[in-house]
Design an enzyme around this catalytic site. Structure first.
Site, PDB file in Angstrom:
ATOM      1  N   GLU A 113       0.822  -1.211   0.000  1.00  0.00           N
ATOM      2  CA  GLU A 113       0.000   0.000   0.000  1.00  0.00           C
ATOM      3  C   GLU A 113       0.855   1.259   0.000  1.00  0.00           C
ATOM      4  OE1 GLU A 113      -3.185   0.743  -0.515  1.00  0.00           O
ATOM      5  OE2 GLU A 113      -3.128  -1.388  -1.051  1.00  0.00           O
ATOM      6  N   SER A 121      19.798  -7.247  -8.191  1.00  0.00           N
ATOM      7  CA  SER A 121      18.723  -7.438  -9.166  1.00  0.00           C
ATOM      8  C   SER A 121      18.979  -8.495 -10.232  1.00  0.00           C
ATOM      9  CB  SER A 121      18.379  -6.110  -9.846  1.00  0.00           C
ATOM     10  OG  SER A 121      18.124  -5.111  -8.907  1.00  0.00           O
ATOM     11  N   HIS A 138       3.915  -9.928  -9.526  1.00  0.00           N
ATOM     12  CA  HIS A 138       5.380 -10.067  -9.499  1.00  0.00           C
ATOM     13  C   HIS A 138       5.982  -8.992  -8.596  1.00  0.00           C
ATOM     14  CE1 HIS A 138       9.561 -10.207 -10.632  1.00  0.00           C
ATOM     15  NE2 HIS A 138       9.492  -8.965 -11.055  1.00  0.00           N
ATOM     16  N   SER A 139       5.504  -7.774  -8.721  1.00  0.00           N
ATOM     17  CA  SER A 139       5.988  -6.656  -7.913  1.00  0.00           C
ATOM     18  C   SER A 139       4.949  -5.546  -8.022  1.00  0.00           C
ATOM     19  CB  SER A 139       7.325  -6.143  -8.454  1.00  0.00           C
ATOM     20  OG  SER A 139       7.120  -5.470  -9.681  1.00  0.00           O
TER      21      SER A 139
END
Lengths: 368, 329
Positions: A89, A174, A303-304
């Site tokens: 959120e 990453s 996923h993100s």
């Protein structure tokens, strides 16, 4: 003579018929005279300790754990879930730039519970549960996500790129799968130190398509590295479903190809994960060799925060999975069956977890 | 025929009225052969490594070396070694002085395709000197993992031409390991060694000089030695430097640069260029095998353009390079 011949060292002049293939590259092959292509052997089965209602199916591997420790693990699952909801959120509100949740994969933290706290962890990006189980505080999570001055990483990376020397958790990077050969090297160093520790390396079924996966597992096997390779097969690599990622029998079948002891487990069954990781650790440390665990699960998350998965799968599919096979619900059922958890405690714990998260969150947001 | 005439735009305008041009056909820049240019560049000049005056072939030259004096090895015992043997010596010293050090790569166990690791497995055992499967990305990743545990990993890539599969690990991981983790972790114990640059018969894939790709990566050091004495001292520094270092070894110099190399442990500084020949008019900067071509080029210039003196600088560390020495020159 044929029987004796197969035991004699190979001689160029010996004409006895041989069953075993002698070439240096043939480790254990025998001659055949049937023309036959092999593309799949029987699919590797998926190990469970308990069913979706928390009922124990393999009593021999039910954890020998005290009530407090088991409850703590469950609380961590709830805390992870609460933290994910709030930080997701927060990203939507523009307060942090990016976030990745672990919805549906909370059982992963069972693997951390099975390790020594000094075993080195090499993660991919969806292992916050492992870090939480290790003892990373909510404040520390928030500081990294807010890139503030208290972030151990000095605010240099995107959110969720956690790392902690103290908790033996390598900083997340990453690029995918790069950690796989690194984990083999780290394990080799540990073996040289004689510390009786191991490394654990997490990656997804998508990352397992990278060359680094092949390189890392092959090196771990040939060089004898005490590393547990843990594949989180959650069915999706962003929008790419597993059927588009591989055609063989998942990732587990590849372990066998490298000569690595392999097991496939139910990745929503925290006790299957716990038992498999414990057993894997024993093999790795005592025999100085790698082990592969493929944990089958379902990525309830997008996923993100940069992804809306309704673009490639139905909301119904996700809801169905969440209802049908929820790792948190399974663990709770198991606790309730043992009389270690009262109905209604959930609401209480979730409420206090949320409050704790919000407090840490507010504090982190204030810092520069 | 020597004739005075205005120089081409290639020459500095300072010399416009002073520089004698060797031939009116100097301007045919595209021509490949010296004969077409009317130039006889070599003309009695002995060229190449074997004729170089830059090598420390005699014990006296070692005694006179100011840099080796500073390292306290100028007066000590020396042994005639080529670059391979000097590298072997450096590796031996690392293995003897650092318990966490290991040397690995393809074919290193039996001594290596260039024999740089001869005898090491016998002396230090197979757990420390070992072959890896054929995978550069694996070799680099494995080395980073060992370094992440604080160990000293000296990884060999068989030819620099094959280093590209390791590029992701080196650029995205090794170089950023310390910075991205806020110094919670680092890959300082990592050194990658690779034979590089042209050897004559190597073709596309045994001759490459990929150092410039790595020179653009902050967080990685790139070092290239020109001779045996240099290789030993620079490699020891590279391995012991608390940063990931890529060490390219010009393979054409492996056997040809034979010097009296101090047998003791010594380290030549990284990011420190060496002035090989002082001069006052032209700064010539190079490294590795090209130093000898530059030495010859300078000899030609100083022979054919009297009064001009060139300063020859060996960068030694390509990145981060010694800008101060170059700028001062």
């Amino acid at each position: 003579n044929a029987a004796r011949g197969s035991h004699r060292p190979f001689s160029a002049t010996c004409r006895t018929e041989r069953k075993k293939v002698m070439f240096p590259g043939a480790l254990n092959s025998e001659y055949t005279h049937k023309l036959n292509f092999v593309s799949s052997v029987q699919s590797i089965p998926t190990y469970q300790v308990m069913d979706t209602d928390g009922k124990v199916l393999d009593a021999a591997n039910e954890p020998q754990m005290k009530k407090d420790e088991a409850r703590k693990i469950y609380k961590n699952m709830l805390t992870l879930n609460a933290m994910d909801q709030i930080l997701y959120e927060a990203q939507r509100q523009g307060r942090i730039s990016f976030y990745m949740t672990s919805f549906g994969e909370e059982a992963l933290l069972g693997s951390a519970a099975a390790l020594d706290p000094k075993d080195m962890v090499f993660g991919q990006y969806r292992e916050a549960g492992v870090l939480l189980q290790r003892g990373f505080t909510l404040t520390q999570f928030m500081n990294q996500c807010y890139s503030n001055e208290l972030d151990l990483g000095k605010g240099r990376q995107m959110p969720i790129h956690y790392g902690s020397r103290e908790l033996h958790f390598q900083t997340i990077s990453s690029p995918l799968a790069t950690q796989i050969p690194q984990a083999a090297g780290a394990a080799y160093a540990m073996r040289r130190e004689g510390s009786k520790l191991c490394t654990i390396c997490y990656f997804g079924e998508g990352a397992a398509s990278e060359g680094d996966f092949h390189a890392g597992l092959n090196m771990a096997a040939t060089l004898g590295c005490p590393v547990i390779y843990y594949c989180r097969n959650n069915g999706y690599a962003i929008s790419t479903p597993a059927i588009e990622q591989y055609r063989g029998d998942g990732i587990a079948s590849r372990g066998v190809g490298y000569g690595i002891d392999t097991i496939r487990v139910d990745g929503n069954d925290i006790w299957a994960i716990y038992a498999a990781t414990k057993a894997a650790r024993k093999i790795a440390v005592e025999q100085n060799k790698p082990v592969l665990i493929e944990a089958m699960t379902y990525r309830v998350s997008h996923h993100s925060t940069s992804d809306d998965s309704s673009a490639y799968r139905s909301k119904k599919e996700v809801e169905d999975w969440n209802k049908r096979d929820n790792p948190i619900a399974r663990m709770r059922s198991w606790l309730e069956n043992k009389g270690w958890w009262a109905k209604g405690e959930d609401a209480e714990i979730t409420k206090s977890a949320k409050a704790e998260v919000l407090a840490a969150f507010a504090a982190a947001e204030k810092l520069k | 025929m020597l004739r005075l005439r205005p120089a081409t735009s290639l020459c500095r305008s300072y010399y416009r009225r002073q520089v004698p041009i060797i031939s009116s056909r100097l301007q045919r820049l595209y021509s490949a052969t010296a004969a077409d240019n009317g130039i006889e560049p070599i003309r009695g000049l002995e060229t190449g490594v074997s004729a170089s005056k830059l090598l420390l072939r005699s014990v006296t030259s070692v005694r006179n070396s100011s840099e080796l004096k500073a390292q306290n090895v100028a007066e000590g015992e020396t042994r005639k070694m080529n670059m391979c043997q000097a590298i072997n010596d450096a590796l031996r010293l690392v293995l003897a002085t650092d318990n966490t050090s290991v040397v690995f790569g393809e074919d290193v166990a039996f001594g290596g395709v260039f024999r740089c690791s001869v005898g090491l497995a016998d002396e230090f055992g197979g757990e420390r000197i070992f072959n890896t499967p054929l995978t550069e990305q694996g070799i680099a990743g494995f080395a980073i993992g060992m370094a992440a545990m604080g160990h000293t990993a000296v990884a060999e890539i068989q030819f620099a031409d094959y280093i590209y599969p390791a590029f992701d690990q080196l650029v995205n991981e090794a170089s950023k390991f310390r910075y991205r983790s806020g110094n919670e972790f680092n890959a300082g114990g990592l050194t990658i060694r690779a034979p590089s640059s042209a050897v004559g018969h190597g073709g596309h894939y045994h001759s490459q000089s990929p150092e410039s790709f790595f020179a653009h990566v902050p967080g990685l050091k790139v070092v290239i030695p020109r001779s045996a004495v240099q290789a030993k001292g620079l490699l020891l520094s590279a391995i012991r430097d608390p940063n990931p270092v890529v060490f390219f070894e010009p393979k054409i110099l492996y056997r040809s640069t034979v010097e009296q190399v101090p047998v003791d442990d010594y380290m030549l500084p990284l990011s420190s260029a060496e002035i090989l020949k002082p001069g006052k008019d032209i700064t010539v900067v190079g490294y590795g095998s090209q130093i000898y071509a530059l030495e010859n080029a300078i000899q030609m210039v100083e022979r054919d353009i009297p009064g001009v003196s060139c300063e020859l600088i060996d960068l030694r560390t390509i990145s981060p390079y010694d800008a101060e020495t170059v700028e001062k020159s």
